[in-house]
Scaffold this active site. Structure first.
Site, PDB file in Angstrom:
ATOM      1  N   ASP A  11       2.050  30.588  30.590  1.00 38.89           N
ATOM      2  CA  ASP A  11       1.811  31.801  29.789  1.00 38.89           C
ATOM      3  C   ASP A  11       1.784  33.019  30.721  1.00 38.89           C
ATOM      4  OD1 ASP A  11      -1.856  31.729  29.476  1.00 38.89           O
ATOM      5  OD2 ASP A  11      -0.537  31.000  31.083  1.00 38.89           O
ATOM      6  N   ASP A  16       0.543  32.541  36.826  1.00 38.68           N
ATOM      7  CA  ASP A  16       1.676  31.676  36.471  1.00 38.68           C
ATOM      8  C   ASP A  16       2.919  32.131  37.240  1.00 38.68           C
ATOM      9  OD1 ASP A  16      -0.065  32.311  33.945  1.00 38.68           O
ATOM     10  OD2 ASP A  16       0.829  30.375  33.485  1.00 38.68           O
ATOM     11  N   ASN A  40      -2.248  33.963  27.847  1.00 33.33           N
ATOM     12  CA  ASN A  40      -2.605  35.246  28.477  1.00 33.33           C
ATOM     13  C   ASN A  40      -2.196  36.421  27.593  1.00 33.33           C
ATOM     14  OD1 ASN A  40      -3.830  34.388  30.871  1.00 33.33           O
ATOM     15  ND2 ASN A  40      -1.832  33.929  31.768  1.00 33.33           N
ATOM     16  N   THR A 124       0.593  25.437  33.126  1.00 32.72           N
ATOM     17  CA  THR A 124      -0.369  26.409  33.664  1.00 32.72           C
ATOM     18  C   THR A 124      -0.895  27.374  32.597  1.00 32.72           C
ATOM     19  OG1 THR A 124       1.458  27.866  34.290  1.00 32.72           O
ATOM     20  CG2 THR A 124       0.624  26.355  35.986  1.00 32.72           C
ATOM     21  N   PHE A 165     -10.486  29.085  30.307  1.00 28.81           N
ATOM     22  CA  PHE A 165      -9.636  29.733  29.306  1.00 28.81           C
ATOM     23  C   PHE A 165      -8.553  28.807  28.743  1.00 28.81           C
ATOM     24  CE2 PHE A 165      -7.656  33.243  27.199  1.00 28.81           C
ATOM     25  CZ  PHE A 165      -6.284  33.063  27.320  1.00 28.81           C
ATOM     26  N   ASN A 166      -7.732  28.192  29.585  1.00 23.49           N
ATOM     27  CA  ASN A 166      -6.596  27.406  29.087  1.00 23.49           C
ATOM     28  C   ASN A 166      -7.056  26.297  28.138  1.00 23.49           C
ATOM     29  OD1 ASN A 166      -4.681  28.854  30.459  1.00 23.49           O
ATOM     30  ND2 ASN A 166      -4.522  27.431  32.172  1.00 23.49           N
ATOM     31  N   HIS A 238      -5.334  30.578  40.428  1.00 23.35           N
ATOM     32  CA  HIS A 238      -5.498  29.354  39.651  1.00 23.35           C
ATOM     33  C   HIS A 238      -4.193  28.542  39.563  1.00 23.35           C
ATOM     34  CE1 HIS A 238      -9.365  30.972  38.307  1.00 23.35           C
ATOM     35  NE2 HIS A 238      -8.759  32.073  37.924  1.00 23.35           N
ATOM     36  N   ASP A 239      -3.185  29.120  38.930  1.00 25.57           N
ATOM     37  CA  ASP A 239      -1.961  28.355  38.634  1.00 25.57           C
ATOM     38  C   ASP A 239      -1.198  27.892  39.869  1.00 25.57           C
ATOM     39  OD1 ASP A 239      -1.365  30.432  35.726  1.00 25.57           O
ATOM     40  OD2 ASP A 239      -2.596  28.644  35.983  1.00 25.57           O
TER      41      ASP A 239
HETATM   42  O1  RIB Z   1      -8.479  30.255  33.605  1.00 24.91           O
HETATM   43  C1  RIB Z   1      -7.323  30.562  34.360  1.00 24.91           C
HETATM   44  C2  RIB Z   1      -6.095  30.273  33.569  1.00 24.91           C
HETATM   45  O2  RIB Z   1      -6.055  31.084  32.413  1.00 24.91           O
HETATM   46  C3  RIB Z   1      -4.794  30.601  34.349  1.00 24.91           C
HETATM   47  O3  RIB Z   1      -3.784  29.727  33.942  1.00 24.91           O
HETATM   48  C4  RIB Z   1      -4.479  32.003  33.893  1.00 24.91           C
HETATM   49  O4  RIB Z   1      -3.066  32.283  33.953  1.00 24.91           O
HETATM   50  C5  RIB Z   1      -4.913  31.937  32.460  1.00 24.91           C
HETATM   51  O5  RIB Z   1      -3.863  31.350  31.705  1.00 24.91           O
HETATM   52 CA    CA Z   2      -1.683  30.605  33.145  1.00 25.80          CA
END
Ligand code: RIB
Ligand code: CA
Length: 313
Positions: A11, A16, A40, A124, A165-166, A238-239
């Site tokens: 996203d 990403d 996102n 991701t 979040f994801n 993160h990704d």
């Molecule tokens: O929590 C971090 C994740 O949420 C990452 O993948 C960032 O791109 C968002 O999608």
């Molecule tokens: Ca992401």
């Protein structure tokens, strides 16, 4: 050298995008498709971003959009982190080719069916496309080598206290994934919040004489704005962990756990919970990435950006 067939599902989203830079920079990866998922930002925006990232990286691969909404519940987006466009900051080239006429799930299934070797899926964003693929095509599970996913957190969340979040955007899809039996590598916040790059470190990326590097530095500039307001002193990548934990496992620490996804809790929905003491007596269903050598992580990102000098203009 047998290259590793990859599907990039995400996203984009600044992190990403940087993960996809890392994938494109590594000759060992054979990127077969890109699929997008709302997270996102809305599906339209992340798909447009994905097509522009592909143009920047010179990736001539099919790009298909996935689901606009999670499997259950309403979409949550994150404009505070990624901006109105979902990839605010530097200007990007316009998309080079046409978007695939297939849906993300159909494109994923096509790649899995046609690939001689098993395929790694790097997911991701919210796990909506992956969950949908596993429900629609259980017969293709054994064509998946591994799902390397960014999502969850065994100690804490980042959107609600317990949920990352994801996973929170689409807990049901994550639940399907963690109950699918497909090999899973989980890059949760346990490692991704340690995969930090500091502003003074990405100056060397900005100073490189190539467009990709300068774009990555500008993405980091924007991504850090909100993180700094929250008190972070660097950008949490993160990704990118989902890519580097595949290509450079030696800089990471792994633990095999049985992990489940909370889909019912009023306050804990989207939490990823590890059975640390094997109380449930179940076999581990994922390899959780728990720690990273941060300096080596940053070195690898710097080298990947440098590799676009000259031959990716
Ligand atoms: O929590 C971090 C994740 O949420 C990452 O993948 C960032 O791109 C968002 O999608
Ligand atoms: Ca992401």
């Amino acid at each position: 050298m047998n290259r590793i067939p990859l599907i990039l599902d995400g996203d984009p989203g600044h992190d990403d995008a940087i993960a996809w830079v890392l994938a494109a920079a590594d000759e060992r990866f054979d990127i077969r498709a890109i699929t997008t998922v709302a997270g996102n930002q809305t599906l339209d925006k992340v798909t447009y971003n994905a097509r522009r990232i592909a143009a920047l990286l010179g990736l001539d691969v099919p790009i298909a959009r996935g689901r606009e909404i999670p499997m259950v519940g309403d979409l949550i987006i994150a404009p505070g982190y990624h901006g109105v466009s979902g990839l605010d900051g530097p200007s990007l080239p316009e998309p080079a080719g046409e978007e695939s006429e297939l849906s993300a799930v159909s494109l994923m299934a096509k790649v899995l069916e046609e690939s001689e070797d098993k395929v790694v899926i790097v997911a991701t964003g919210p796990q909506t496309n992956v969950g949908s693929l596993l429900v629609a095509h259980p017969e293709l599970k054994d064509r998946i080598e591994l799902i390397s996913t960014m999502g969850g957190g065994l100690r804490n969340g980042n959107w609600t206290s317990p949920a990352e979040f994801n996973i929170l955007v689409d807990p049901e899809s994550a639940y399907i994934e963690y109950h699918s039996g497909v090999p899973l590598q989980m890059c949760g916040l346990d490692v991704t919040e340690k995969a930090m790059i500091y502003p003074e470190e990405w100056e060397q990326i900005r100073d490189m004489d190539n467009k990709v590097a300068k774009t990555v530095a500008a993405w980091l500039d924007f991504f850090f704005i909100h993180l700094k307001e929250l008190g972070w002193d660097g950008a949490t990548l993160h990704d990118p962990c989902s890519i580097l934990s595949l290509s450079h496992p030696e800089i990471f620490t792994f633990r095999d756990y049985y992990v489940d996804v909370e889909i019912k809790g009023e306050y804990s929905r989207g939490a990823t919970i590890a059975d640390y003491r094997n109380v449930l007596g179940r076999e581990p269903n994922c390899r959780a990435v728990m720690d990273v050598d941060r300096e080596k992580f940053v070195e690898l990102l710097v080298e990947a950006c440098r590799s676009f000098g000259g031959n990716h203009e």
